[in-house]
Design a protein around this motif. Sequence first.
Motif, PDB file in Angstrom:
ATOM      1  N   PRO A   7       0.823  -1.502   0.065  1.00  0.00           N
ATOM      2  CA  PRO A   7      -0.235   0.809   0.131  1.00  0.00           C
ATOM      3  C   PRO A   7       1.298   1.169   0.411  1.00  0.00           C
ATOM      4  N   SER A   8       0.929   1.904  -0.654  1.00  0.00           N
ATOM      5  CA  SER A   8       1.804   3.445  -0.217  1.00  0.00           C
ATOM      6  C   SER A   8       0.885   3.944  -0.462  1.00  0.00           C
ATOM      7  N   ARG A   9       1.491   5.466   0.974  1.00  0.00           N
ATOM      8  CA  ARG A   9       1.424   6.079   1.320  1.00  0.00           C
ATOM      9  C   ARG A   9       1.570   7.963   0.740  1.00  0.00           C
ATOM     10  N   PRO A  10       1.098   8.947   0.776  1.00  0.00           N
ATOM     11  CA  PRO A  10       2.185   9.669   0.405  1.00  0.00           C
ATOM     12  C   PRO A  10       2.884  10.344   0.640  1.00  0.00           C
ATOM     13  N   ASP A  12       6.149  12.776   1.860  1.00  0.00           N
ATOM     14  CA  ASP A  12       6.719  13.153   2.870  1.00  0.00           C
ATOM     15  C   ASP A  12       6.628  14.815   1.999  1.00  0.00           C
TER      16      ASP A  12
END
Length: 139
Positions: A7-10, A12
């Motif tokens: 799962p990708s996260r935004p 920084d």
Amino acid sequence: MSFGRLPSRPADAPMSEINVTPLVDVMLVLLVIFILTAPLMTSAIRLDLPQSEVGEAGTAPQAFVLVVDAQGQWFLNDQLITQDALHEQLSKAARRNPLTELELRADASVPYGRVVETMGLAQKAGLSRIGFVAEVVSP
């Protein structure tokens, strides 16, 4: 089991502040190094000085003892002296060595004006190094 994407996260956001802790650490280390090495830098130049048999190195300045007794009379090196002769002797000493020291020993009952007059004579003759001699009081 499937190999898929995690799962990708935004991403920084970029930091807009400077972290000063490493900067302070480096500056303190440099300051300590500078403090330790600065005294060593004053004598860093090595010289091979020439030899001479002619002069003496570091001759100590000459000193005269001038006493003003309770009656206000002057004694230069334990010899009674007049004002004109005192001025002449001090001028000769100043011409020979301008660093000549005058040790002034004045009686406690001598008026302050006489002490100031004596200092003026010495300075007028060219002597600027005047020391006052006093006794140490024991407790």
